[in-house]
Enzyme design. Structure first.
Site, PDB file in Angstrom:
ATOM      1  N   HIS A 150       0.836  -1.206   0.000  1.00 27.94           N
ATOM      2  CA  HIS A 150       0.000   0.000   0.000  1.00 27.94           C
ATOM      3  C   HIS A 150       0.864   1.247   0.000  1.00 27.94           C
ATOM      4  CE1 HIS A 150      -3.550   2.451   0.613  1.00 27.94           C
ATOM      5  NE2 HIS A 150      -2.787   3.178   1.421  1.00 27.94           N
ATOM      6  N   GLY A 193      -6.939  14.524  -9.524  1.00 28.52           N
ATOM      7  CA  GLY A 193      -8.062  13.685  -9.936  1.00 28.52           C
ATOM      8  C   GLY A 193      -8.032  12.280  -9.381  1.00 28.52           C
ATOM      9  N   HIS A 241      -1.865   3.725  -8.413  1.00 25.74           N
ATOM     10  CA  HIS A 241      -2.217   2.897  -9.575  1.00 25.74           C
ATOM     11  C   HIS A 241      -1.870   3.607 -10.867  1.00 25.74           C
ATOM     12  CE1 HIS A 241      -5.777   5.222  -8.354  1.00 25.74           C
ATOM     13  NE2 HIS A 241      -6.105   5.278  -9.636  1.00 25.74           N
TER      14      HIS A 241
END
Ligand code: 5GP
Ligand code: ZN
Length: 119
Positions: free
Chosen positions: A49, A99, A106
């Site tokens: 993470h 955004g 990712h």
């Protein structure tokens, strides 16, 4: 920074939330975006993470390098036509003004024949 209980992409990487998997190895998980913008649209995530590109450091150089060099191979496998007529787009949204909606790093890989839904 590993596997917070409330992170949807950690759960996808762990297989506890189902996804349409494209690729997996020890460090990287790749799956189709649930709401694709383009005929080919998949997401590449580290299994660890990392919230966003704003948190990357020298310890992530090899991982990010592997993700970037894997992207063209997977794009072709998923149906993007070869460069230069085909190709693909790589996008990593970072932070609210960038955004970013899911706060687990990712890489979007998008491609395929135009027109696209967005982008
Ligand atoms: P961001 O806006 O954070 O750059 O992109 C998040 C992306 O994750 C969006 O394109 C969205 O469609 C995708 N996404 C969100 N939730 C899920 C999910 O549960 N499964 C899959 N496969 N994609 C998701
Ligand atoms: Zn996560």
């Amino acid at each position: 920074m590993s596997h917070p209980d409330n992170c949807i992409f950690c759960k996808i990487a762990a297989g506890t939330i189902p996804s349409r998997k494209v690729y997996e190895d020890e460090d990287i998980f790749v799956f189709h975006d649930i709401a694709p913008w383009a005929p080919v649209h998949f997401l590449m995530i580290p299994k660890a993470h990392i919230p966003s590109m704003a948190q990357v450091g020298a310890e992530h150089e090899a991982l990010l390098g592997r993700m970037m060099t894997l992207a063209p191979k997977l794009a072709l496998e998923q149906g993007c036509r070869p460069y230069p007529e085909g190709g693909f787009r790589i996008v990593t949204n970072t932070g609210a003004e960038g955004g970013q909606e899911v706060h687990h790093l990712h890489i979007h890989v998008m491609g395929g024949p135009r027109p696209w839904l967005r982008g």
